[in-house]
Design a protein around this motif. Structure first.
Motif, PDB file in Angstrom:
ATOM      1  N   ALA A   1      23.040  49.547  27.519  1.00 15.78           N
ATOM      2  CA  ALA A   1      22.146  49.133  28.607  1.00 15.78           C
ATOM      3  C   ALA A   1      21.182  50.254  28.948  1.00 15.78           C
ATOM      4  CB  ALA A   1      22.971  48.748  29.837  1.00 15.78           C
ATOM      5  N   LYS A   2      20.129  49.913  29.652  1.00 11.84           N
ATOM      6  CA  LYS A   2      19.158  50.910  30.074  1.00 11.84           C
ATOM      7  C   LYS A   2      19.521  51.454  31.450  1.00 11.84           C
ATOM      8  CE  LYS A   2      15.324  48.891  27.466  1.00 11.84           C
ATOM      9  NZ  LYS A   2      13.959  48.331  27.527  1.00 11.84           N
ATOM     10  N   GLY A   3      19.241  52.729  31.646  1.00 10.54           N
ATOM     11  CA  GLY A   3      19.486  53.342  32.939  1.00 10.54           C
ATOM     12  C   GLY A   3      20.952  53.693  33.143  1.00 10.54           C
ATOM     13  N   ASP A   4      21.223  54.311  34.272  1.00 12.69           N
ATOM     14  CA  ASP A   4      22.593  54.676  34.614  1.00 12.69           C
ATOM     15  C   ASP A   4      22.870  54.247  36.042  1.00 12.69           C
ATOM     16  OD1 ASP A   4      20.955  56.486  35.855  1.00 12.69           O
ATOM     17  OD2 ASP A   4      22.394  58.123  35.725  1.00 12.69           O
ATOM     18  N   GLY A   5      24.132  54.121  36.365  1.00  9.00           N
ATOM     19  CA  GLY A   5      24.538  53.700  37.697  1.00  9.00           C
ATOM     20  C   GLY A   5      25.959  53.224  37.687  1.00  9.00           C
ATOM     21  N   ARG A   6      26.412  52.807  38.846  1.00  9.07           N
ATOM     22  CA  ARG A   6      27.772  52.274  38.953  1.00  9.07           C
ATOM     23  C   ARG A   6      27.826  50.904  38.280  1.00  9.07           C
ATOM     24  NH1 ARG A   6      31.195  54.872  42.324  1.00  9.07           N
ATOM     25  NH2 ARG A   6      30.320  56.586  43.520  1.00  9.07           N
ATOM     26  N   GLN A   7      28.929  50.686  37.561  1.00 11.58           N
ATOM     27  CA  GLN A   7      29.086  49.449  36.820  1.00 11.58           C
ATOM     28  C   GLN A   7      30.215  48.619  37.426  1.00 11.58           C
ATOM     29  OE1 GLN A   7      26.936  48.766  34.399  1.00 11.58           O
ATOM     30  NE2 GLN A   7      25.984  50.806  34.562  1.00 11.58           N
ATOM     31  N   VAL A   8      30.126  47.303  37.210  1.00 12.53           N
ATOM     32  CA  VAL A   8      31.151  46.369  37.675  1.00 12.53           C
ATOM     33  C   VAL A   8      31.859  45.811  36.442  1.00 12.53           C
ATOM     34  CG1 VAL A   8      31.620  44.229  38.903  1.00 12.53           C
ATOM     35  CG2 VAL A   8      29.849  45.791  39.741  1.00 12.53           C
ATOM     36  N   LEU A   9      33.183  46.035  36.358  1.00 12.33           N
ATOM     37  CA  LEU A   9      33.991  45.534  35.246  1.00 12.33           C
ATOM     38  C   LEU A   9      34.939  44.469  35.764  1.00 12.33           C
ATOM     39  CD1 LEU A   9      34.935  48.895  33.458  1.00 12.33           C
ATOM     40  CD2 LEU A   9      32.954  47.428  33.035  1.00 12.33           C
ATOM     41  N   ARG A  10      35.142  43.442  34.951  1.00  5.02           N
ATOM     42  CA  ARG A  10      36.102  42.385  35.323  1.00  5.02           C
ATOM     43  C   ARG A  10      36.852  41.948  34.082  1.00  5.02           C
ATOM     44  NH1 ARG A  10      31.247  39.966  36.503  1.00  5.02           N
ATOM     45  NH2 ARG A  10      31.840  39.894  38.704  1.00  5.02           N
ATOM     46  N   GLY A  11      38.091  41.478  34.309  1.00  2.69           N
ATOM     47  CA  GLY A  11      38.905  40.993  33.206  1.00  2.69           C
ATOM     48  C   GLY A  11      38.330  39.725  32.610  1.00  2.69           C
ATOM     49  N   ALA A  12      38.612  39.545  31.302  1.00  4.65           N
ATOM     50  CA  ALA A  12      38.098  38.355  30.608  1.00  4.65           C
ATOM     51  C   ALA A  12      39.173  37.654  29.801  1.00  4.65           C
ATOM     52  CB  ALA A  12      36.935  38.749  29.696  1.00  4.65           C
ATOM     53  N   GLY A  13      40.440  38.050  29.967  1.00  6.64           N
ATOM     54  CA  GLY A  13      41.496  37.406  29.212  1.00  6.64           C
ATOM     55  C   GLY A  13      42.547  38.400  28.770  1.00  6.64           C
ATOM     56  N   GLY A  14      43.601  37.877  28.131  1.00  7.54           N
ATOM     57  CA  GLY A  14      44.700  38.732  27.698  1.00  7.54           C
ATOM     58  C   GLY A  14      45.460  39.254  28.898  1.00  7.54           C
ATOM     59  N   PRO A  15      45.783  40.549  28.935  1.00  8.18           N
ATOM     60  CA  PRO A  15      46.504  41.105  30.086  1.00  8.18           C
ATOM     61  C   PRO A  15      45.611  41.356  31.300  1.00  8.18           C
ATOM     62  CG  PRO A  15      46.102  42.821  28.490  1.00  8.18           C
ATOM     63  CD  PRO A  15      45.604  41.558  27.869  1.00  8.18           C
TER      64      PRO A  15
ATOM     65  N   SER B   1      43.326  39.944  34.169  1.00  9.08           N
ATOM     66  CA  SER B   1      43.030  38.716  34.902  1.00  9.08           C
ATOM     67  C   SER B   1      41.537  38.620  35.192  1.00  9.08           C
ATOM     68  CB  SER B   1      43.824  38.684  36.208  1.00  9.08           C
ATOM     69  OG  SER B   1      43.407  37.611  37.026  1.00  9.08           O
ATOM     70  N   PRO B   2      40.928  37.431  35.004  1.00  9.27           N
ATOM     71  CA  PRO B   2      39.504  37.271  35.328  1.00  9.27           C
ATOM     72  C   PRO B   2      39.203  37.498  36.802  1.00  9.27           C
ATOM     73  CG  PRO B   2      40.254  35.510  33.880  1.00  9.27           C
ATOM     74  CD  PRO B   2      41.483  36.250  34.332  1.00  9.27           C
ATOM     75  N   GLN B   3      40.230  37.419  37.674  1.00 10.01           N
ATOM     76  CA  GLN B   3      40.011  37.639  39.097  1.00 10.01           C
ATOM     77  C   GLN B   3      39.919  39.123  39.449  1.00 10.01           C
ATOM     78  OE1 GLN B   3      42.344  35.290  38.014  1.00 10.01           O
ATOM     79  NE2 GLN B   3      40.826  33.655  38.391  1.00 10.01           N
ATOM     80  N   THR B   4      40.296  40.008  38.505  1.00 14.15           N
ATOM     81  CA  THR B   4      40.278  41.445  38.771  1.00 14.15           C
ATOM     82  C   THR B   4      38.873  41.992  38.554  1.00 14.15           C
ATOM     83  OG1 THR B   4      42.579  41.627  38.036  1.00 14.15           O
ATOM     84  CG2 THR B   4      41.303  43.663  38.208  1.00 14.15           C
ATOM     85  N   VAL B   5      38.342  42.637  39.579  1.00 13.37           N
ATOM     86  CA  VAL B   5      37.002  43.219  39.511  1.00 13.37           C
ATOM     87  C   VAL B   5      37.095  44.670  39.970  1.00 13.37           C
ATOM     88  CG1 VAL B   5      34.621  43.119  40.315  1.00 13.37           C
ATOM     89  CG2 VAL B   5      35.908  41.001  39.935  1.00 13.37           C
ATOM     90  N   LEU B   6      36.577  45.596  39.156  1.00 17.97           N
ATOM     91  CA  LEU B   6      36.596  47.023  39.495  1.00 17.97           C
ATOM     92  C   LEU B   6      35.194  47.600  39.351  1.00 17.97           C
ATOM     93  CD1 LEU B   6      39.839  48.416  37.820  1.00 17.97           C
ATOM     94  CD2 LEU B   6      39.452  47.974  40.230  1.00 17.97           C
TER      95      LEU B   6
END
Length: 408
Positions: free
Chosen positions: A160-174, A176-181
């Protein structure tokens, strides 16, 4: 004063080194030599690594902080310098470089779960601060198909372009899609795309940051190393995301950080072989034997033996040679009757008797409760070997003691 001066002149100057000083120098030299040999054998294990991206590196792009961080979190962590001979039950973390041959990565024995952390930054060692690196280029989109060919037909890394804080979330496997960090600041977050990859963790735009191979589900790929390297773990939010990712991936398994693909594989030289079981015992025995030989060379045990003549002279030598001839011919038992006669004569002389007095010795033996001389003579005549001769000699010794009271 006149007597003291000549005495001082005769004594002469003191020696330059005392025996204790020489002995101390020898011991220090031996200990230093032994230490040098051990350090030389284990030198590869004592190297702290360079500033590249691997688990021994403490630079910004290294992963030494990840090993310390996960140990503090309670995970069993091993930095492996030896390549396993078969698949392991641990979660294996590999940090290959794009210069690595794909065949080297493919033939590495995989673990129950293998996480491949792809490189991102082009760096050079800092000429001013040892162990630091300088960024020499921004990451560019890269085709990783050659490196990951055995796990997916097509692999593309984009940033991606630029830098900054990112938002990661689960997409499957161990995960959970409800987990957001939310992570700390990450410069140009990387993502993996291509046919054959299943997303496990995605960024705010839905791009796969962590993915697994559809062909080999135990092979996972992390597209952005800034989530695990020393620079990324310096931020508590990124460290929290890394802990969430690694704990979810390992599911209680030990973590094995491999450094053999980075050139730090432990060798099996002769020095290491002699300093590790089972050959360590042989090495210690050899060292102990050398020490004993040195002590024996410094000081004799007992008085030195005087060298004798090659050909002995005198009656003693004649007797010894005759005895040797009898021994070599195995005729010792034929001397038994003569030994009986000699013992009888010694007893007669010690007891005050006379050989002309017939039966006197038999009567004395009867009064003393000893065997009759005739019985001993008959036994000596019947001797057939060395053992029989020894038995007769033992009985004669006991008989002589009873007859002459020599032992009382």
């Amino acid at each position: 004063m006149s007597d003291a001066a000549p005495a001082a002149a005769v004594a002469g100057p003191p020696p330059a080194f005392s025996p204790r000083t020489i002995l101390a120098l020898v011991l220090v030299g031996l200990v230093s030599l032994a230490g040098l040999a051990v350090l030389s054998a284990y030198a590869p294990d004592l190297r702290g690594g360079d500033a590249r991206a691997h688990a021994l590196s403490k630079s910004a792009v290294g992963y030494a902080g990840a090993t310390i961080f996960m140990k503090a979190a309670g995970a069993p962590v091993v930095v492996s310098r030896s390549r396993p001979s078969r698949p392991t039950e641990s979660m294996v973390l590999l940090a290959p470089d794009y210069s690595l041959e794909p065949a080297e990565l493919q033939k590495y024995p995989k673990g129950a779960l293998t996480l491949i952390v792809l490189p991102k930054w082009a760096t050079a060692p800092d000429p001013v601060r040892q162990g630091f690196v300088r960024k020499i280029g921004a990451p560019q989109a890269r085709d990783a198909s050659a490196l990951l060919a055995s796990y997916a037909p097509k692999s593309q890394i984009t940033y991606a372009k630029g830098d900054g804080r990112q938002v990661l979330r689960g997409a499957g496997g161990p995960f959970s899609p409800q987990t957001v960090l939310r992570t700390g600041r990450i410069d140009r977050l990387g993502a993996l795309s291509g046919e054959g990859w299943v997303p496990l963790i995605v960024d705010g735009e839905g791009r796969a940051v962590l993915a697994r191979s559809a062909k080999s589900p135990s092979i996972w790929v992390l597209a952005d190393p800034d989530l695990l390297n020393n620079q990324g773990l310096g931020d508590k939010d990124t460290a929290r995301a890394a802990l969430w990712m690694l704990d979810g991936a390992r599911e209680g398994r030990p973590l094995l950080f491999d450094v053999t693909l980075n050139g730090f594989e432990r060798g099996r030289g002769l020095g290491r072989l002699m300093l590790e079981p089972p050959w360590l015992a042989a090495t210690l025995i050899a060292v102990a034997a050398g020490i004993l030989m040195g002590l024996h060379a410094l000081a004799r045990f007992g008085l030195p033996h005087r060298r004798g003549r090659a050909i002995a002279l005198g009656s003693r030598a004649l007797v010894d040679n005759s005895a040797d001839l009898v021994r070599m011919a195995r005729k010792e038992h034929e001397l038994a009757p003569d030994y009986v006669a000699l013992t009888r004569a010694e007893v007669m002389r010690a007891a005050g008797g006379h050989a002309a007095q017939e039966g006197w010795l038999d009567e004395l033996a009867s009064r003393r409760g000893a065997a009759a001389p005739g019985e001993l003579g008959a036994e000596a005549e019947a001797a057939k070997g060395r053992d029989d001769l020894l038995a007769v000699a033992r009985k004669l010794y006991e008989w002589r003691g009873e007859m002459t009271r020599e032992r009382r």
